[in-house]
Design a protein around this motif. Structure first.
Motif, PDB file in Angstrom:
ATOM      1  N   GLU A   1       0.932  -2.231 -10.441  1.00 40.87           N
ATOM      2  CA  GLU A   1       1.143  -3.583  -9.923  1.00 40.87           C
ATOM      3  C   GLU A   1       1.102  -3.608  -8.395  1.00 40.87           C
ATOM      4  OE1 GLU A   1       4.368  -7.281 -10.156  1.00 40.87           O
ATOM      5  OE2 GLU A   1       4.720  -5.433 -11.282  1.00 40.87           O
ATOM      6  N   SER A   2       1.707  -2.612  -7.753  1.00 35.51           N
ATOM      7  CA  SER A   2       1.687  -2.566  -6.287  1.00 35.51           C
ATOM      8  C   SER A   2       0.268  -2.396  -5.759  1.00 35.51           C
ATOM      9  CB  SER A   2       2.575  -1.432  -5.781  1.00 35.51           C
ATOM     10  OG  SER A   2       3.941  -1.719  -5.989  1.00 35.51           O
ATOM     11  N   THR A   3      -0.551  -1.675  -6.497  1.00 36.46           N
ATOM     12  CA  THR A   3      -1.940  -1.489  -6.091  1.00 36.46           C
ATOM     13  C   THR A   3      -2.682  -2.816  -6.122  1.00 36.46           C
ATOM     14  OG1 THR A   3      -1.830   0.687  -7.125  1.00 36.46           O
ATOM     15  CG2 THR A   3      -4.005  -0.113  -6.486  1.00 36.46           C
ATOM     16  N   GLN A   4      -2.485  -3.577  -7.184  1.00 41.55           N
ATOM     17  CA  GLN A   4      -3.114  -4.895  -7.290  1.00 41.55           C
ATOM     18  C   GLN A   4      -2.657  -5.810  -6.162  1.00 41.55           C
ATOM     19  OE1 GLN A   4      -5.459  -5.747  -9.292  1.00 41.55           O
ATOM     20  NE2 GLN A   4      -5.258  -4.804 -11.307  1.00 41.55           N
ATOM     21  N   ARG A   5      -1.384  -5.764  -5.863  1.00 42.37           N
ATOM     22  CA  ARG A   5      -0.845  -6.623  -4.802  1.00 42.37           C
ATOM     23  C   ARG A   5      -1.353  -6.188  -3.429  1.00 42.37           C
ATOM     24  NH1 ARG A   5       5.503  -7.735  -6.569  1.00 42.37           N
ATOM     25  NH2 ARG A   5       5.001  -9.008  -8.411  1.00 42.37           N
ATOM     26  N   ALA A   6      -1.502  -4.885  -3.248  1.00 37.72           N
ATOM     27  CA  ALA A   6      -2.041  -4.389  -1.978  1.00 37.72           C
ATOM     28  C   ALA A   6      -3.460  -4.898  -1.771  1.00 37.72           C
ATOM     29  CB  ALA A   6      -2.018  -2.862  -1.954  1.00 37.72           C
ATOM     30  N   ILE A   7      -4.270  -4.857  -2.819  1.00 40.16           N
ATOM     31  CA  ILE A   7      -5.638  -5.344  -2.720  1.00 40.16           C
ATOM     32  C   ILE A   7      -5.650  -6.827  -2.375  1.00 40.16           C
ATOM     33  CG2 ILE A   7      -7.736  -5.829  -4.045  1.00 40.16           C
ATOM     34  CD1 ILE A   7      -7.181  -3.231  -5.600  1.00 40.16           C
ATOM     35  N   ALA A   8      -4.829  -7.606  -3.078  1.00 43.60           N
ATOM     36  CA  ALA A   8      -4.788  -9.052  -2.836  1.00 43.60           C
ATOM     37  C   ALA A   8      -4.346  -9.364  -1.407  1.00 43.60           C
ATOM     38  CB  ALA A   8      -3.858  -9.722  -3.843  1.00 43.60           C
ATOM     39  N   ALA A   9      -3.332  -8.648  -0.928  1.00 35.97           N
ATOM     40  CA  ALA A   9      -2.820  -8.900   0.417  1.00 35.97           C
ATOM     41  C   ALA A   9      -3.837  -8.506   1.480  1.00 35.97           C
ATOM     42  CB  ALA A   9      -1.507  -8.138   0.635  1.00 35.97           C
ATOM     43  N   MET A  10      -4.501  -7.371   1.291  1.00 31.57           N
ATOM     44  CA  MET A  10      -5.514  -6.946   2.254  1.00 31.57           C
ATOM     45  C   MET A  10      -6.739  -7.862   2.214  1.00 31.57           C
ATOM     46  SD  MET A  10      -4.381  -4.579   4.100  1.00 31.57           S
ATOM     47  CE  MET A  10      -3.388  -3.078   4.235  1.00 31.57           C
TER      48      MET A  10
ATOM     49  N   VAL B   1      -9.794   2.163  -1.103  1.00 26.91           N
ATOM     50  CA  VAL B   1      -8.906   3.208  -1.623  1.00 26.91           C
ATOM     51  C   VAL B   1      -8.094   2.692  -2.811  1.00 26.91           C
ATOM     52  CG1 VAL B   1      -6.929   4.675  -1.088  1.00 26.91           C
ATOM     53  CG2 VAL B   1      -8.753   4.386   0.587  1.00 26.91           C
ATOM     54  N   ALA B   2      -7.583   1.461  -2.699  1.00 26.15           N
ATOM     55  CA  ALA B   2      -6.767   0.903  -3.782  1.00 26.15           C
ATOM     56  C   ALA B   2      -7.608   0.654  -5.034  1.00 26.15           C
ATOM     57  CB  ALA B   2      -6.105  -0.390  -3.318  1.00 26.15           C
ATOM     58  N   ARG B   3      -8.838   0.199  -4.864  1.00 25.97           N
ATOM     59  CA  ARG B   3      -9.716   0.004  -6.016  1.00 25.97           C
ATOM     60  C   ARG B   3     -10.029   1.339  -6.697  1.00 25.97           C
ATOM     61  NH1 ARG B   3     -12.809  -3.974  -7.332  1.00 25.97           N
ATOM     62  NH2 ARG B   3     -14.680  -2.672  -7.489  1.00 25.97           N
ATOM     63  N   ASP B   4     -10.185   2.374  -5.915  1.00 27.30           N
ATOM     64  CA  ASP B   4     -10.399   3.696  -6.491  1.00 27.30           C
ATOM     65  C   ASP B   4      -9.184   4.124  -7.302  1.00 27.30           C
ATOM     66  OD1 ASP B   4     -12.400   6.155  -6.134  1.00 27.30           O
ATOM     67  OD2 ASP B   4     -10.365   6.942  -6.134  1.00 27.30           O
ATOM     68  N   GLN B   5      -8.014   3.735  -6.830  1.00 28.02           N
ATOM     69  CA  GLN B   5      -6.786   4.044  -7.567  1.00 28.02           C
ATOM     70  C   GLN B   5      -6.769   3.335  -8.921  1.00 28.02           C
ATOM     71  OE1 GLN B   5      -4.410   6.107  -6.834  1.00 28.02           O
ATOM     72  NE2 GLN B   5      -2.531   5.460  -7.834  1.00 28.02           N
ATOM     73  N   LEU B   6      -7.174   2.065  -8.937  1.00 18.84           N
ATOM     74  CA  LEU B   6      -7.210   1.330 -10.197  1.00 18.84           C
ATOM     75  C   LEU B   6      -8.241   1.933 -11.151  1.00 18.84           C
ATOM     76  CD1 LEU B   6      -6.907  -2.384  -9.018  1.00 18.84           C
ATOM     77  CD2 LEU B   6      -5.112  -0.892  -9.910  1.00 18.84           C
ATOM     78  N   ALA B   7      -9.387   2.316 -10.588  1.00 17.69           N
ATOM     79  CA  ALA B   7     -10.404   2.973 -11.415  1.00 17.69           C
ATOM     80  C   ALA B   7      -9.870   4.285 -11.967  1.00 17.69           C
ATOM     81  CB  ALA B   7     -11.666   3.217 -10.589  1.00 17.69           C
ATOM     82  N   GLY B   8      -9.116   5.006 -11.156  1.00 21.33           N
ATOM     83  CA  GLY B   8      -8.514   6.254 -11.599  1.00 21.33           C
ATOM     84  C   GLY B   8      -7.544   6.037 -12.750  1.00 21.33           C
TER      85      GLY B   8
ATOM     86  N   PHE C   1       0.826  -1.203   0.000  1.00 20.33           N
ATOM     87  CA  PHE C   1       0.000   0.000   0.000  1.00 20.33           C
ATOM     88  C   PHE C   1       0.863   1.257   0.000  1.00 20.33           C
ATOM     89  CE2 PHE C   1      -3.281   2.786   1.962  1.00 20.33           C
ATOM     90  CZ  PHE C   1      -4.331   2.498   1.112  1.00 20.33           C
ATOM     91  N   LYS C   2       1.932   1.245   0.783  1.00 21.85           N
ATOM     92  CA  LYS C   2       2.809   2.406   0.867  1.00 21.85           C
ATOM     93  C   LYS C   2       3.611   2.625  -0.417  1.00 21.85           C
ATOM     94  CE  LYS C   2       3.517   4.632   4.108  1.00 21.85           C
ATOM     95  NZ  LYS C   2       2.920   5.902   4.575  1.00 21.85           N
ATOM     96  N   GLN C   3       3.623   1.625  -1.298  1.00 19.69           N
ATOM     97  CA  GLN C   3       4.367   1.742  -2.543  1.00 19.69           C
ATOM     98  C   GLN C   3       3.462   2.004  -3.751  1.00 19.69           C
ATOM     99  OE1 GLN C   3       7.977  -1.060  -2.767  1.00 19.69           O
ATOM    100  NE2 GLN C   3       6.638  -2.165  -1.367  1.00 19.69           N
ATOM    101  N   ILE C   4       2.172   2.285  -3.488  1.00 20.99           N
ATOM    102  CA  ILE C   4       1.272   2.592  -4.594  1.00 20.99           C
ATOM    103  C   ILE C   4       1.755   3.864  -5.290  1.00 20.99           C
ATOM    104  CG2 ILE C   4      -1.059   3.366  -5.174  1.00 20.99           C
ATOM    105  CD1 ILE C   4      -2.136   1.464  -3.089  1.00 20.99           C
ATOM    106  N   PRO C   5       1.966   3.792  -6.589  1.00 17.61           N
ATOM    107  CA  PRO C   5       2.525   4.944  -7.308  1.00 17.61           C
ATOM    108  C   PRO C   5       1.452   5.913  -7.774  1.00 17.61           C
ATOM    109  CG  PRO C   5       2.311   3.118  -8.807  1.00 17.61           C
ATOM    110  CD  PRO C   5       1.807   2.625  -7.463  1.00 17.61           C
ATOM    111  N   ASP C   6       1.892   6.971  -8.416  1.00 19.01           N
ATOM    112  CA  ASP C   6       0.983   7.907  -9.053  1.00 19.01           C
ATOM    113  C   ASP C   6       0.127   7.178 -10.084  1.00 19.01           C
ATOM    114  OD1 ASP C   6       0.632   9.927 -11.568  1.00 19.01           O
ATOM    115  OD2 ASP C   6       0.503  10.995  -9.664  1.00 19.01           O
ATOM    116  N   VAL C   7      -1.084   7.680 -10.298  1.00 18.49           N
ATOM    117  CA  VAL C   7      -2.038   7.002 -11.169  1.00 18.49           C
ATOM    118  C   VAL C   7      -1.539   6.882 -12.605  1.00 18.49           C
ATOM    119  CG1 VAL C   7      -3.328   9.055 -11.882  1.00 18.49           C
ATOM    120  CG2 VAL C   7      -4.523   6.860 -11.672  1.00 18.49           C
ATOM    121  N   THR C   8      -0.583   7.688 -12.994  1.00 21.53           N
ATOM    122  CA  THR C   8      -0.062   7.631 -14.356  1.00 21.53           C
ATOM    123  C   THR C   8       0.909   6.481 -14.567  1.00 21.53           C
ATOM    124  OG1 THR C   8       1.758   9.147 -13.819  1.00 21.53           O
ATOM    125  CG2 THR C   8      -0.298  10.128 -14.628  1.00 21.53           C
TER     126      THR C   8
END
Length: 292
Positions: A147-156, A178-185, A136-143
Motif C-alpha cells: 500500500e505504501s508503494t502505491q501511495r508513493a507512486i501516486a504522491a510522486m 523504482v516503486a513500479r519495479d517494487q510492485l512488479a516484484g 517512499f521511505k516506508q516501502i516494505p519488503d516485497v513479501t
C-alpha cells in the motif's frame, strides 16, 4: 525488496541538501531578535509570545538539532495565527522537522495540509515531494502489502503533474520507476509461489500482469521466462514459444532467455513468435520494445 537508497539519492540526503539551502535562506532573512527568545525546550504552550518570535525560536532550535522542540514551536505559530504568512512558513518547516526525525506519518499530515492550503506557494512542490518521500521511505519488503508503494507512486506523480517545472520532477520520476519495479516484484513473488505449486493459470495471470502493467520494469525479463515455463508445463507450446521469442528479440543477452531457450530445446522446439498472441501484442503496445 529493491534497494531504494542505492537506486535514488537518499531521501534523507535529498531533503537534507535542499532543505538545508532553504533553511539557510530563511535563517539569513529571519535573524530577528533571536537573543532571549528561547525558554525551556519543552515549553510548547506559549500563548503570549508573538508568532514571529515563536517562528524564530523554531529556526534556532532546529539549527541546534532540537528537532522535536522546533516542530512544537512551528505548531504553536499555526495555533496562534492560522492562515497567516507566519503560519504558512511555519507549516512547511514543521513538515521538514518531522521528516528529519523520521516521523513520516506526521510529515505527510503536515505536508498535505500545506499543499491543500497553499497550492500555489513556491514551496508547494517541496511539500508534495516530502509526501512522496515519506511514503517512499516506508516501502516494505516485497513479501508484504504494498500500500505504501502505491501511495508513493501516486504522491510522486502529483509532483510531476502539478509541478512540472519544479526541481523535484526528475527525482520524482526516478522514484516512480523504482516503486513500479517494487510492485512488479510483488507480482513476480506471488507468481513464483503459484508456479512452484503447479497452479499454472494463477501463475500466468501474475506474470501477465507484469508484462501488461509493468512492461518497462526490470522484472519483465523474468516474467517472460516464467510465462515460457508455465505455458510449456501446461502443454500450450505455441504460447511458450512466443514468450521465449519475445524475450529473445528484446533481451538477447539475458540469462532468462538462455534458460527459456534451453527449456524449449528439451522438447525439441525453439522460440517462435506468434504475432497474434497476447504476449506479442501486449509487449509491443505496453513497452514499445516489441519487434516491428
Amino acid at each position: 525488496m529493491t534497494n531504494i537508497d542505492a537506486t535514488l539519492p537518499s531521501a534523507a540526503a535529498k531533503l537534507g541538501r535542499k532543505g538545508t539551502i532553504a533553511i539557510r535562506v530563511v535563517l539569513l532573512c529571519s535573524l530577528v531578535a533571536l537573543a532571549g527568545c528561547l525558554g525551556k525546550e519543552d515549553d510548547s504552550d506559549q500563548p503570549d509570545i508573538p508568532a514571529g518570535e515563536l517562528y524564530n525560536q523554531g529556526l534556532k532550535l532546529m539549527s541546534e538539532g532540537k528537532l522535536r522542540a522546533a516542530a512544537t514551536r512551528f505548531g504553536e505559530v499555526d495555533k496562534q495565527q492560522p492562515y497567516t504568512e507566519w503560519a504558512r512558513k511555519a507549516l512547511i518547516m514543521q513538515a521538514f522537522t518531522y521528516y528529519r526525525q523520521g516521523k513520516y506519518d506526521d510529515t505527510i499530515e503536515a505536508a498535505k495540509r500545506y499543499v491543500a492550503l497553499y497550492p500555489a506557494s513556491p514551496d508547494a512542490a517541496y511539500a508534495q515531494y516530502m509526501i512522496g518521500q515519506s511514503y517512499f521511505k516506508q516501502i516494505p519488503d516485497v513479501t508484504r502489502d504494498q500500500e505504501s508503494t502505491q501511495r508513493a507512486i501516486a504522491a510522486m506523480q502529483e509532483v510531476v503533474d502539478r509541478y512540472p517545472n519544479s526541481e523535484y520532477v526528475d527525482d520524482a520520476q526516478k522514484a516512480i520507476i523504482v516503486a513500479r519495479d517494487q510492485l512488479a516484484g510483488k507480482e513476480m513473488q506471488i507468481g513464483r509461489y503459484y508456479l512452484e505449486r503447479r497452479e499454472y493459470p494463477a501463475a500466468i495471470n501474475r506474470f501477465k500482469s507484469v508484462v501488461i502493467q509493468y512492461g518497462n520494469t526490470r522484472q519483465v525479463e523474468e516474467a517472460l521466462y516464467r510465462l515460457t515455463s508455465a505455458y510449456y508445463a501446461m502443454g500450450i507450446v505455441g504460447e511458450a514459444q512466443t514468450a521465449a521469442a519475445v524475450l529473445g528479440h528484446n533481451f538477447p543477452d539475458s540469462p532468462w532467455y538462455k534458460d527459456a531457450y534451453s527449456l524449449l530445446q528439451t522438447g525439441g522446439v525453439s522460440p517462435s513468435e506468434n504475432r497474434s498472441s497476447w504476449i506479442s501484442k501486449a509487449f509491443q503496445t505496453v513497452t514499445g520494445l516489441g519487434k516491428t
